[in-house]
Design a protein around this motif. Structure first.
Motif, PDB file in Angstrom:
ATOM      1  N   ALA A  26       0.806  -1.220   0.000  1.00  9.32           N
ATOM      2  CA  ALA A  26       0.000   0.000   0.000  1.00  9.32           C
ATOM      3  C   ALA A  26       0.842   1.274   0.000  1.00  9.32           C
ATOM      4  O   ALA A  26       0.308   2.365  -0.185  1.00  9.32           O
ATOM      5  N   ASN A  27       2.142   1.140   0.186  1.00 13.38           N
ATOM      6  CA  ASN A  27       3.014   2.314   0.316  1.00 13.38           C
ATOM      7  C   ASN A  27       4.249   2.150  -0.551  1.00 13.38           C
ATOM      8  O   ASN A  27       5.258   1.609  -0.102  1.00 13.38           O
ATOM      9  N   SER A  28       4.181   2.658  -1.763  1.00 12.34           N
ATOM     10  CA  SER A  28       5.275   2.458  -2.721  1.00 12.34           C
ATOM     11  C   SER A  28       6.584   3.107  -2.284  1.00 12.34           C
ATOM     12  O   SER A  28       7.641   2.744  -2.770  1.00 12.34           O
ATOM     13  N   ILE A  43      12.202 -11.316  13.590  1.00 18.55           N
ATOM     14  CA  ILE A  43      11.129 -12.317  13.549  1.00 18.55           C
ATOM     15  C   ILE A  43      10.308 -12.231  12.268  1.00 18.55           C
ATOM     16  O   ILE A  43       9.661 -13.202  11.898  1.00 18.55           O
ATOM     17  N   ALA A  44      10.332 -11.087  11.583  1.00 19.22           N
ATOM     18  CA  ALA A  44       9.614 -10.966  10.308  1.00 19.22           C
ATOM     19  C   ALA A  44      10.171  -9.765   9.556  1.00 19.22           C
ATOM     20  O   ALA A  44      10.536  -8.762  10.163  1.00 19.22           O
ATOM     21  N   HIS A  45      10.219  -9.891   8.240  1.00 15.67           N
ATOM     22  CA  HIS A  45      10.647  -8.748   7.443  1.00 15.67           C
ATOM     23  C   HIS A  45      10.124  -8.861   6.021  1.00 15.67           C
ATOM     24  O   HIS A  45       9.807  -9.947   5.537  1.00 15.67           O
ATOM     25  N   ARG A  46      10.042  -7.710   5.402  1.00 19.08           N
ATOM     26  CA  ARG A  46       9.728  -7.599   3.988  1.00 19.08           C
ATOM     27  C   ARG A  46      10.674  -6.550   3.445  1.00 19.08           C
ATOM     28  O   ARG A  46      10.821  -5.476   4.024  1.00 19.08           O
ATOM     29  N   SER A  47      11.321  -6.858   2.337  1.00 16.19           N
ATOM     30  CA  SER A  47      12.282  -5.924   1.775  1.00 16.19           C
ATOM     31  C   SER A  47      12.348  -6.059   0.269  1.00 16.19           C
ATOM     32  O   SER A  47      12.264  -7.165  -0.260  1.00 16.19           O
ATOM     33  N   GLN A  48      12.520  -4.930  -0.388  1.00 11.96           N
ATOM     34  CA  GLN A  48      12.722  -4.918  -1.831  1.00 11.96           C
ATOM     35  C   GLN A  48      14.205  -5.034  -2.165  1.00 11.96           C
ATOM     36  O   GLN A  48      14.569  -5.127  -3.321  1.00 11.96           O
ATOM     37  N   TYR A 102       9.148  -5.099  21.223  1.00 13.74           N
ATOM     38  CA  TYR A 102       9.567  -5.325  19.843  1.00 13.74           C
ATOM     39  C   TYR A 102       9.994  -4.001  19.228  1.00 13.74           C
ATOM     40  O   TYR A 102       9.658  -2.928  19.729  1.00 13.74           O
ATOM     41  N   THR A 103      10.717  -4.093  18.120  1.00 15.22           N
ATOM     42  CA  THR A 103      11.126  -2.932  17.347  1.00 15.22           C
ATOM     43  C   THR A 103      10.637  -3.105  15.924  1.00 15.22           C
ATOM     44  O   THR A 103      10.793  -4.182  15.338  1.00 15.22           O
ATOM     45  N   LEU A 104      10.047  -2.048  15.377  1.00 17.30           N
ATOM     46  CA  LEU A 104       9.674  -2.029  13.968  1.00 17.30           C
ATOM     47  C   LEU A 104      10.584  -1.033  13.268  1.00 17.30           C
ATOM     48  O   LEU A 104      10.671   0.130  13.688  1.00 17.30           O
ATOM     49  N   ALA A 105      11.271  -1.483  12.238  1.00 16.45           N
ATOM     50  CA  ALA A 105      12.110  -0.608  11.422  1.00 16.45           C
ATOM     51  C   ALA A 105      11.444  -0.447  10.063  1.00 16.45           C
ATOM     52  O   ALA A 105      11.018  -1.436   9.463  1.00 16.45           O
ATOM     53  N   ALA A 106      11.355   0.783   9.600  1.00 14.75           N
ATOM     54  CA  ALA A 106      10.778   1.074   8.286  1.00 14.75           C
ATOM     55  C   ALA A 106      11.782   1.905   7.499  1.00 14.75           C
ATOM     56  O   ALA A 106      12.295   2.913   7.998  1.00 14.75           O
ATOM     57  N   LEU A 107      12.063   1.485   6.283  1.00 12.64           N
ATOM     58  CA  LEU A 107      13.024   2.169   5.416  1.00 12.64           C
ATOM     59  C   LEU A 107      12.283   2.776   4.237  1.00 12.64           C
ATOM     60  O   LEU A 107      11.494   2.094   3.574  1.00 12.64           O
ATOM     61  N   GLY A 108      12.518   4.059   4.013  1.00 11.43           N
ATOM     62  CA  GLY A 108      11.874   4.752   2.907  1.00 11.43           C
ATOM     63  C   GLY A 108      12.866   5.098   1.813  1.00 11.43           C
ATOM     64  O   GLY A 108      14.055   5.275   2.066  1.00 11.43           O
ATOM     65  N   THR A 112      10.805   9.605  -0.576  1.00 14.30           N
ATOM     66  CA  THR A 112       9.737   9.485   0.409  1.00 14.30           C
ATOM     67  C   THR A 112      10.007  10.471   1.537  1.00 14.30           C
ATOM     68  O   THR A 112      11.089  10.449   2.132  1.00 14.30           O
ATOM     69  N   SER A 113       9.051  11.343   1.809  1.00 18.07           N
ATOM     70  CA  SER A 113       9.267  12.329   2.874  1.00 18.07           C
ATOM     71  C   SER A 113       9.336  11.630   4.225  1.00 18.07           C
ATOM     72  O   SER A 113       8.701  10.597   4.449  1.00 18.07           O
ATOM     73  N   LEU A 114      10.097  12.227   5.115  1.00 25.15           N
ATOM     74  CA  LEU A 114      10.237  11.672   6.457  1.00 25.15           C
ATOM     75  C   LEU A 114       8.889  11.656   7.169  1.00 25.15           C
ATOM     76  O   LEU A 114       8.579  10.718   7.908  1.00 25.15           O
ATOM     77  N   ALA A 115       8.066  12.649   6.918  1.00 27.70           N
ATOM     78  CA  ALA A 115       6.743  12.703   7.549  1.00 27.70           C
ATOM     79  C   ALA A 115       5.879  11.519   7.112  1.00 27.70           C
ATOM     80  O   ALA A 115       5.216  10.890   7.943  1.00 27.70           O
ATOM     81  N   ILE A 116       5.902  11.196   5.840  1.00 22.84           N
ATOM     82  CA  ILE A 116       5.132  10.056   5.334  1.00 22.84           C
ATOM     83  C   ILE A 116       5.677   8.762   5.918  1.00 22.84           C
ATOM     84  O   ILE A 116       4.927   7.891   6.365  1.00 22.84           O
ATOM     85  N   LEU A 117       6.997   8.619   5.924  1.00 22.91           N
ATOM     86  CA  LEU A 117       7.628   7.418   6.473  1.00 22.91           C
ATOM     87  C   LEU A 117       7.259   7.242   7.944  1.00 22.91           C
ATOM     88  O   LEU A 117       6.909   6.148   8.382  1.00 22.91           O
ATOM     89  N   LEU A 118       7.323   8.319   8.705  1.00 22.04           N
ATOM     90  CA  LEU A 118       6.970   8.258  10.122  1.00 22.04           C
ATOM     91  C   LEU A 118       5.505   7.868  10.301  1.00 22.04           C
ATOM     92  O   LEU A 118       5.175   7.018  11.130  1.00 22.04           O
ATOM     93  N   TYR A 119       4.626   8.450   9.515  1.00 23.47           N
ATOM     94  CA  TYR A 119       3.206   8.119   9.600  1.00 23.47           C
ATOM     95  C   TYR A 119       2.979   6.638   9.323  1.00 23.47           C
ATOM     96  O   TYR A 119       2.279   5.945  10.065  1.00 23.47           O
TER      97      TYR A 119
END
Length: 132
Positions: A26-28, A43-48, A102-108, A112-119
């Protein structure tokens, strides 16, 4: 996902992976999501990209823990998240307090604006919390 650790018995791994797929699809502008335990085990990841989730989990959790410690040293409340920005993209690390930590890491991507990534990261953390 043979390159990630085993989650606790209470983690719904199938639902967690499905939720990560939903967020990525949902988030290109998001190129990676990584969930790790509070002690830095993936424990889980998705990466391009071809990334080593085990190494990234340990470093991500340490970076978030350092941010939380710095926040306390400054007399602030606990850090909700930490960010890292480069010319090639940004990363947001969010603590997910479920039955365990737990820790969630998101890479933009770079565009991708930092605001969108944070949201997206904060929304994803809220979405996966019930699954942990």
């Amino acid at each position: 996902m043979s390159d990630v650790g085993q989650p606790s018995a209470s983690v719904d791994s199938v639902a967690l992976e499905k939720e990560l797929d939903t967020v990525i699809n949902a988030n290109s502008g998001i190129s990676m999501l990584l969930v790790s335990t509070g002690d830095g085990r993936a424990i889980a990841h998705r990466s391009q990209n071809r990334l080593d989730p085990r190494r990234l989990s340990a470093m991500s959790n340490s970076f978030l823990t350092l941010g939380e410690t710095l926040s306390r040293e400054l007399g602030l409340t606990t850090a909700d998240y930490v960010t890292m920005s480069t010319s090639q993209g940004s990363m947001v690390l969010v603590r997910v307090a479920a039955d365990r930590t737990y820790t969630l890491a998101a890479l933009g991507h770079a565009d991708t604006s930092l605001a969108i990534l944070l949201y997206v990261a904060r929304d994803a953390a809220a979405r996966i919390k019930p699954l942990l």
